[in-house]
Design a protein around this motif. Structure first.
Motif, PDB file in Angstrom:
ATOM      1  N   ALA A 253      41.664   8.695   4.775  1.00  0.00           N
ATOM      2  CA  ALA A 253      40.705   7.748   5.348  1.00  0.00           C
ATOM      3  C   ALA A 253      41.176   7.110   6.659  1.00  0.00           C
ATOM      4  O   ALA A 253      40.406   7.044   7.620  1.00  0.00           O
ATOM      5  N   PRO A 254      42.433   6.627   6.755  1.00  0.00           N
ATOM      6  CA  PRO A 254      42.861   6.003   8.017  1.00  0.00           C
ATOM      7  C   PRO A 254      42.750   6.939   9.214  1.00  0.00           C
ATOM      8  O   PRO A 254      42.410   6.506  10.319  1.00  0.00           O
ATOM      9  N   LYS A 255      43.001   8.239   9.011  1.00  0.00           N
ATOM     10  CA  LYS A 255      42.921   9.189  10.120  1.00  0.00           C
ATOM     11  C   LYS A 255      41.471   9.483  10.493  1.00  0.00           C
ATOM     12  O   LYS A 255      41.153   9.673  11.669  1.00  0.00           O
ATOM     13  N   ILE A 256      40.603   9.497   9.494  1.00  0.00           N
ATOM     14  CA  ILE A 256      39.182   9.675   9.795  1.00  0.00           C
ATOM     15  C   ILE A 256      38.666   8.482  10.598  1.00  0.00           C
ATOM     16  O   ILE A 256      37.937   8.644  11.581  1.00  0.00           O
ATOM     17  N   VAL A 257      39.059   7.286  10.187  1.00  0.00           N
ATOM     18  CA  VAL A 257      38.651   6.076  10.908  1.00  0.00           C
ATOM     19  C   VAL A 257      39.155   6.127  12.347  1.00  0.00           C
ATOM     20  O   VAL A 257      38.431   5.785  13.291  1.00  0.00           O
ATOM     21  N   GLN A 258      40.413   6.573  12.520  1.00  0.00           N
ATOM     22  CA  GLN A 258      40.981   6.649  13.867  1.00  0.00           C
ATOM     23  C   GLN A 258      40.217   7.645  14.739  1.00  0.00           C
ATOM     24  O   GLN A 258      39.914   7.363  15.908  1.00  0.00           O
TER      25      GLN A 258
ATOM     26  N   LYS B 268      27.170   6.017   9.166  1.00  0.00           N
ATOM     27  CA  LYS B 268      26.980   5.138   8.011  1.00  0.00           C
ATOM     28  C   LYS B 268      27.248   5.885   6.697  1.00  0.00           C
ATOM     29  O   LYS B 268      27.785   5.304   5.747  1.00  0.00           O
ATOM     30  N   GLU B 269      26.876   7.162   6.653  1.00  0.00           N
ATOM     31  CA  GLU B 269      27.164   7.961   5.459  1.00  0.00           C
ATOM     32  C   GLU B 269      28.672   8.114   5.265  1.00  0.00           C
ATOM     33  O   GLU B 269      29.173   8.063   4.132  1.00  0.00           O
ATOM     34  N   MET B 270      29.390   8.288   6.374  1.00  0.00           N
ATOM     35  CA  MET B 270      30.840   8.391   6.273  1.00  0.00           C
ATOM     36  C   MET B 270      31.450   7.077   5.779  1.00  0.00           C
ATOM     37  O   MET B 270      32.402   7.075   4.984  1.00  0.00           O
ATOM     38  N   THR B 271      30.902   5.958   6.214  1.00  0.00           N
ATOM     39  CA  THR B 271      31.358   4.657   5.720  1.00  0.00           C
ATOM     40  C   THR B 271      31.200   4.570   4.209  1.00  0.00           C
ATOM     41  O   THR B 271      32.086   4.094   3.488  1.00  0.00           O
TER      42      THR B 271
ATOM     43  N   MET C 284      35.573   0.691   9.045  1.00  0.00           N
ATOM     44  CA  MET C 284      34.374   1.391   9.508  1.00  0.00           C
ATOM     45  C   MET C 284      33.250   0.408   9.831  1.00  0.00           C
ATOM     46  O   MET C 284      32.501   0.597  10.805  1.00  0.00           O
ATOM     47  N   GLN C 285      33.130  -0.630   9.046  1.00  0.00           N
ATOM     48  CA  GLN C 285      32.103  -1.639   9.324  1.00  0.00           C
ATOM     49  C   GLN C 285      32.378  -2.342  10.654  1.00  0.00           C
ATOM     50  O   GLN C 285      31.458  -2.593  11.447  1.00  0.00           O
ATOM     51  N   ARG C 286      33.654  -2.660  10.916  1.00  0.00           N
ATOM     52  CA  ARG C 286      34.000  -3.284  12.204  1.00  0.00           C
ATOM     53  C   ARG C 286      33.739  -2.315  13.355  1.00  0.00           C
ATOM     54  O   ARG C 286      33.279  -2.720  14.426  1.00  0.00           O
ATOM     55  N   LEU C 287      34.037  -1.035  13.111  1.00  0.00           N
ATOM     56  CA  LEU C 287      33.785  -0.016  14.128  1.00  0.00           C
ATOM     57  C   LEU C 287      32.296   0.021  14.485  1.00  0.00           C
ATOM     58  O   LEU C 287      31.918   0.058  15.666  1.00  0.00           O
TER      59      LEU C 287
END
Length: 527
Positions: free
Chosen positions: A141-146, A169-172, A186-189
């Protein structure tokens, strides 16, 4: 197969100016393939240049990607997509992320790439065991967010597409299954992205408003137009700002603001077209490159504004004063590093309605103007300007003050270079692979633009001057010619015939749309 480096960009051949070391997509080979250099230092000298004439590159193939001594030069689209996707043990280099996100839109729409990436990140590796799947999502997850952070920060305009936002949003929602911290990230992104898109929408609305107001001024009936003509003879830039240094600073404010809204993908959208030699479908969004176009329109407006201010005064001494003033403004723009305004001013002063005012020019010391023209001389592929631009770029890199960081390129030449790069090299190689060497060079040029775009203008705003520069009415090409003849009468039969035909033109014909000087310039250079 590689692109051959050419010294003259006017030949239409792209330059292979740098290569980067990348990790391979195949997980079993990743431990053997080194990571690339950091994003800021990703563009290194060409190892196959003249100084390496005896160098023999070793070609290797890994999972559909072709390397020359660990430098990625080509690959299949599917392999390049997989190379973008992070895993628990791998994260793509920033240089590769930027280059592929920039160039991939030539081959598939961003939303198609987004869907593919989301699938490969999550769904492709599901095993059906809820506990194992949850752990794997938590680990990756952290790498996907990055990756999504880099996408939304660098290419936020991609997410004006509802399909992109829906995928985000689906990824979130999927990440929430395994990791609460990543869900919040993801929400902050998404919140940051929405703020950016809101600001962009407001900016574009302001452009539409100002364009509508300018069009309304042009389309007024003949009687009202004549009345405005008298008012404009009293209202001039010298009554608003008579300090060339301050005016150059305000021009820099406008330039930097408009530059800041140009997305890197707009360069691809502006020039990418399907060519018979390229066996691929160009997947460019029909959305206009509106900020790109607005910046070109600003160059045109400034050129016409300069010509208008010089042709406005009835008295010769006032026209001479306006000429001298804009020469000083252009010199200050050069000192600041604002080459776009500099060239717009020179273009305005070289327009025929201004250049034909021989009596007016006779009252002006043109030494400073000739020096500026020499700096922007188009001979030898703008060698003098390119030398000055390199100096400004080096000054920016070692700057001690905010002012020293400013670099505003002559935009039409910048886009000409990108145009010839795109036209000079095929996007696909004969074996069907994507020619990634071409896109390294494209990314190099666009990333340099992004570094210039990020600089904050350090000068104090003069709202009255800014408002004048942005909104005051300017003459059309025909109106400029008439004003020039009124100031200094025709000198030959051709000019007399021209003046006669302009005088009897209908108002709607007289107020035609301004000719795009940038496109004229590009056509001349291609010739």
């Amino acid at each position: 197969m590689t692109c051959q480096e050419k010294t003259n960009s006017e030949t239409g051949k792209c330059q292979t100016a740098f290569r980067c070391v990348l990790t391979d997509v195949n997980f079993s080979l990743r431990t053997r393939m080194p990571q690339t250099t950091p994003f800021a230092a990703k563009f290194t000298p060409n190892p196959y240049g003249s100084s390496h004439s005896h160098y023999k590159p070793v070609e290797e193939s890994y999972g559909g990607l072709i390397y020359h001594d660990n430098n990625l030069v080509s690959g299949s689209l599917e392999a390049l997509i997989q190379h973008l996707v992070p895993t628990v043990d791998y994260y793509p280099d920033r240089s590769y992320i930027f280059t592929f996100l920039l160039s991939s839109r030539l081959f598939l729409h961003p939303f198609e790439l987004m869907s593919r990436v989301c699938y490969l990140c999550v769904e492709h590796h599901r095993v059906g065991d809820p506990q194992i799947d949850k752990k794997r999502i938590r680990d990756i997850a952290p790498k996907i967010v990055q990756l999504l952070t880099e996408w939304t920060e660098t290419f936020p305009y991609d997410f004006r597409d509802e399909r992109m936002m829906r995928s985000l949003k689906e990824m979130t929602h999927r990440l929430a299954f395994g990791d609460e911290l990543s869900r919040r990230a993801m929400q902050r992104l998404i919140q940051r992205l929405l703020r950016k898109l809101t600001i962009l929408g407001q900016y574009e609305e302001s452009l539409v408003t100002s364009s509508t107001a300018a069009a309304a001024a042009v389309e007024k009936p003949g009687g009202v137009k004549a009345k405005q003509h008298v008012v404009r003879r009293e209202e001039c830039v010298l009554n608003v700002c008579d300090d060339p240094f301050i005016l150059a600073q305000q021009l820099t404010h406008i330039e930097m603001e408009r530059l800041s809204y140009i997305g890197p993908e707009e360069f691809v959208q502006a020039f990418a077209q399907k060519r018979p030699s390229d066996n691929h479908k160009v997947s460019i969004s029909p959305k206009r490159a509106s900020n790109f176009e607005a910046y070109i329109e600003w160059f045109n407006r400034l050129s016409y504004l300069v010509a208008t201010e010089i042709c406005l005064p009835i008295k010769k001494k006032h026209r001479a004063r306006a000429l001298e003033f804009f020469i000083d403004v252009a010199r200050e723009c050069f000192n600041i590093g604002n080459f776009n305004s500099l060239m717009a001013i020179i273009t305005g002063m070289n327009m025929n309605p201004v250049s034909r005012l021989k009596k007016t020019w006779g009252k002006v010391n043109t030494d400073k103007f000739e020096i500026l023209e020499h700096q922007m001389d188009p001979s030898n592929n703008f060698y003098n300007y390119r030398t000055a631009l390199r100096g400004a770029t080096q000054r920016s890199a070692t700057a001690h003050t905010a002012r020293e960081k400013i670099v505003i390129p002559f935009f039409s030449l910048f886009i000409k270079d990108i145009y010839f790069l795109n036209e000079g090299c095929a996007s696909r190689l004969p074996n069907g692979h994507i020619n990634f060497e071409k896109f390294w060079e494209l990314a190099k040029q666009v990333s340099e633009f992004l570094s210039w775009r990020q600089v904050i203008c350090p000068f104090e705003r003069d709202r009255k001057t800014l408002q004048y520069l942005i909104s005051v009415s300017v003459f059309t090409e025909d109106e400029l010619q008439l004003a020039s003849y009124e100031s200094e009468g025709p000198e030959n039969n051709l000019e007399r015939d021209t003046r006669r035909s302009l005088r009897y033109k209908p108002t709607t014909e007289l107020s035609c749309t301004q000719t795009c000087l940038i496109l004229k310039f590009l056509s001349a250079q291609q010739g």
